[in-house]
Design a protein around this motif. Structure first.
Motif, PDB file in Angstrom:
ATOM      1  N   VAL A  33       0.843  -1.196   0.000  1.00 15.56           N
ATOM      2  CA  VAL A  33       0.000   0.000   0.000  1.00 15.56           C
ATOM      3  C   VAL A  33       0.879   1.247   0.000  1.00 15.56           C
ATOM      4  O   VAL A  33       0.584   2.227  -0.702  1.00 15.56           O
ATOM      5  CB  VAL A  33      -0.959  -0.016   1.210  1.00 15.56           C
ATOM      6  CG1 VAL A  33      -1.643   1.328   1.381  1.00 15.56           C
ATOM      7  CG2 VAL A  33      -1.977  -1.123   1.060  1.00 15.56           C
ATOM      8  N   MET A  34       1.980   1.223   0.760  1.00 14.15           N
ATOM      9  CA  MET A  34       2.880   2.380   0.796  1.00 14.15           C
ATOM     10  C   MET A  34       3.539   2.603  -0.561  1.00 14.15           C
ATOM     11  O   MET A  34       3.685   3.741  -1.003  1.00 14.15           O
ATOM     12  CB  MET A  34       3.933   2.205   1.893  1.00 14.15           C
ATOM     13  CG  MET A  34       3.364   2.327   3.287  1.00 14.15           C
ATOM     14  SD  MET A  34       4.538   2.375   4.638  1.00 14.15           S
ATOM     15  CE  MET A  34       5.605   1.008   4.341  1.00 14.15           C
ATOM     16  N   VAL A  35       3.923   1.546  -1.229  1.00 11.35           N
ATOM     17  CA  VAL A  35       4.545   1.668  -2.552  1.00 11.35           C
ATOM     18  C   VAL A  35       3.538   2.224  -3.558  1.00 11.35           C
ATOM     19  O   VAL A  35       3.866   3.126  -4.343  1.00 11.35           O
ATOM     20  CB  VAL A  35       5.106   0.309  -3.028  1.00 11.35           C
ATOM     21  CG1 VAL A  35       5.478   0.347  -4.491  1.00 11.35           C
ATOM     22  CG2 VAL A  35       6.288  -0.091  -2.174  1.00 11.35           C
ATOM     23  N   ILE A  36       2.330   1.713  -3.530  1.00 10.42           N
ATOM     24  CA  ILE A  36       1.286   2.202  -4.443  1.00 10.42           C
ATOM     25  C   ILE A  36       0.998   3.679  -4.170  1.00 10.42           C
ATOM     26  O   ILE A  36       0.864   4.474  -5.107  1.00 10.42           O
ATOM     27  CB  ILE A  36       0.009   1.346  -4.319  1.00 10.42           C
ATOM     28  CG1 ILE A  36       0.264  -0.038  -4.902  1.00 10.42           C
ATOM     29  CG2 ILE A  36      -1.172   2.016  -5.013  1.00 10.42           C
ATOM     30  CD1 ILE A  36      -0.840  -1.034  -4.659  1.00 10.42           C
ATOM     31  N   ALA A  37       0.933   4.063  -2.900  1.00 16.43           N
ATOM     32  CA  ALA A  37       0.690   5.464  -2.546  1.00 16.43           C
ATOM     33  C   ALA A  37       1.832   6.358  -3.030  1.00 16.43           C
ATOM     34  O   ALA A  37       1.596   7.467  -3.526  1.00 16.43           O
ATOM     35  CB  ALA A  37       0.504   5.609  -1.041  1.00 16.43           C
ATOM     36  N   ALA A  38       3.065   5.882  -2.928  1.00 15.59           N
ATOM     37  CA  ALA A  38       4.214   6.662  -3.394  1.00 15.59           C
ATOM     38  C   ALA A  38       4.182   6.834  -4.903  1.00 15.59           C
ATOM     39  O   ALA A  38       4.436   7.925  -5.419  1.00 15.59           O
ATOM     40  CB  ALA A  38       5.515   5.994  -2.952  1.00 15.59           C
ATOM     41  N   VAL A  39       3.861   5.788  -5.632  1.00 17.99           N
ATOM     42  CA  VAL A  39       3.792   5.862  -7.096  1.00 17.99           C
ATOM     43  C   VAL A  39       2.668   6.803  -7.530  1.00 17.99           C
ATOM     44  O   VAL A  39       2.855   7.644  -8.418  1.00 17.99           O
ATOM     45  CB  VAL A  39       3.611   4.457  -7.712  1.00 17.99           C
ATOM     46  CG1 VAL A  39       3.269   4.530  -9.183  1.00 17.99           C
ATOM     47  CG2 VAL A  39       4.853   3.623  -7.480  1.00 17.99           C
ATOM     48  N   LEU A  40       1.512   6.702  -6.898  1.00 16.97           N
ATOM     49  CA  LEU A  40       0.407   7.597  -7.232  1.00 16.97           C
ATOM     50  C   LEU A  40       0.758   9.049  -6.930  1.00 16.97           C
ATOM     51  O   LEU A  40       0.406   9.955  -7.694  1.00 16.97           O
ATOM     52  CB  LEU A  40      -0.864   7.189  -6.477  1.00 16.97           C
ATOM     53  CG  LEU A  40      -1.573   5.952  -7.000  1.00 16.97           C
ATOM     54  CD1 LEU A  40      -2.735   5.568  -6.083  1.00 16.97           C
ATOM     55  CD2 LEU A  40      -2.061   6.172  -8.400  1.00 16.97           C
ATOM     56  N   SER A  41       1.451   9.282  -5.840  1.00 15.52           N
ATOM     57  CA  SER A  41       1.869  10.643  -5.496  1.00 15.52           C
ATOM     58  C   SER A  41       2.813  11.199  -6.547  1.00 15.52           C
ATOM     59  O   SER A  41       2.696  12.369  -6.943  1.00 15.52           O
ATOM     60  CB  SER A  41       2.560  10.668  -4.131  1.00 15.52           C
ATOM     61  OG  SER A  41       1.668  10.296  -3.124  1.00 15.52           O
ATOM     62  N   MET A  42       3.758  10.383  -7.005  1.00 15.75           N
ATOM     63  CA  MET A  42       4.687  10.841  -8.031  1.00 15.75           C
ATOM     64  C   MET A  42       3.968  11.147  -9.339  1.00 15.75           C
ATOM     65  O   MET A  42       4.287  12.115 -10.014  1.00 15.75           O
ATOM     66  CB  MET A  42       5.795   9.813  -8.260  1.00 15.75           C
ATOM     67  CG  MET A  42       6.793   9.784  -7.146  1.00 15.75           C
ATOM     68  SD  MET A  42       8.317   8.913  -7.506  1.00 15.75           S
ATOM     69  CE  MET A  42       7.779   7.354  -8.112  1.00 15.75           C
ATOM     70  N   VAL A  43       2.987  10.346  -9.696  1.00 15.61           N
ATOM     71  CA  VAL A  43       2.230  10.589 -10.927  1.00 15.61           C
ATOM     72  C   VAL A  43       1.443  11.890 -10.804  1.00 15.61           C
ATOM     73  O   VAL A  43       1.411  12.693 -11.734  1.00 15.61           O
ATOM     74  CB  VAL A  43       1.303   9.395 -11.237  1.00 15.61           C
ATOM     75  CG1 VAL A  43       0.302   9.729 -12.326  1.00 15.61           C
ATOM     76  CG2 VAL A  43       2.117   8.175 -11.618  1.00 15.61           C
ATOM     77  N   MET A  44       0.841  12.124  -9.648  1.00 12.03           N
ATOM     78  CA  MET A  44       0.078  13.349  -9.446  1.00 12.03           C
ATOM     79  C   MET A  44       0.997  14.574  -9.445  1.00 12.03           C
ATOM     80  O   MET A  44       0.645  15.626  -9.973  1.00 12.03           O
ATOM     81  CB  MET A  44      -0.715  13.271  -8.147  1.00 12.03           C
ATOM     82  CG  MET A  44      -1.863  12.287  -8.218  1.00 12.03           C
ATOM     83  SD  MET A  44      -2.697  12.019  -6.662  1.00 12.03           S
ATOM     84  CE  MET A  44      -3.231  13.646  -6.228  1.00 12.03           C
ATOM     85  N   LEU A  45       2.180  14.446  -8.853  1.00 10.21           N
ATOM     86  CA  LEU A  45       3.127  15.552  -8.815  1.00 10.21           C
ATOM     87  C   LEU A  45       3.701  15.868 -10.182  1.00 10.21           C
ATOM     88  O   LEU A  45       4.127  16.987 -10.443  1.00 10.21           O
ATOM     89  CB  LEU A  45       4.268  15.243  -7.846  1.00 10.21           C
ATOM     90  CG  LEU A  45       3.921  15.213  -6.369  1.00 10.21           C
ATOM     91  CD1 LEU A  45       5.131  14.775  -5.560  1.00 10.21           C
ATOM     92  CD2 LEU A  45       3.419  16.553  -5.902  1.00 10.21           C
ATOM     93  N   SER A  46       3.722  14.906 -11.063  1.00  8.10           N
ATOM     94  CA  SER A  46       4.323  15.123 -12.373  1.00  8.10           C
ATOM     95  C   SER A  46       3.519  16.099 -13.223  1.00  8.10           C
ATOM     96  O   SER A  46       4.025  16.615 -14.213  1.00  8.10           O
ATOM     97  CB  SER A  46       4.488  13.797 -13.110  1.00  8.10           C
ATOM     98  OG  SER A  46       3.213  13.264 -13.442  1.00  8.10           O
TER      99      SER A  46
END
Length: 109
Positions: A19-32
């Motif tokens: 869940v933490m990895v998925i949250a980190a990836v989603l955050s990076m996509v949103m920040l991009s």
């Protein structure tokens, strides 16, 4: 005190790490979506101080995206000058310099 064993903190279960990895990836996509060079700034509407702070925080993400897309840069070329620079460098120094403050120092006893 010499015979006292150190108790290591338990690692989170595999599900929690996922869940933490998925949250980190989603955050990076949103920040991009807010990286410099995305065409949202112009000479008439340059990036200012607070955008400089934001671009400093997302600089590592911008660098990675810039490897694959030639129009994305780490630094916005349409900016207000020293105010943008100040914000950018404040974010870079506080973000990456702060990591060294969080390191744990061990003592030899």
């Amino acid at each position: 005190m010499k015979n006292q064993k150190r108790v290591m903190p338990a690692r989170p279960p595999i599900r929690a790490r996922g869940v933490m990895v998925i949250a980190a990836v989603l955050s990076m996509v949103m920040l991009s979506g807010c990286v410099p060079g995305d065409g949202s700034y112009s000479v008439a509407d340059p990036a200012g101080f607070f955008w400089g702070i934001w671009h400093g925080w997302v600089a590592p993400i911008s660098l990675i995206i810039g490897l694959f897309k030639s129009d994305i840069r780490v630094y916005e070329i349409f900016n207000t000058g020293w105010a943008y620079d100040l914000g950018f460098y404040i974010a870079i120094i506080s973000g990456f310099g702060g990591l060294s403050l969080r390191r744990r120092k061990t003592r030899d006893e």
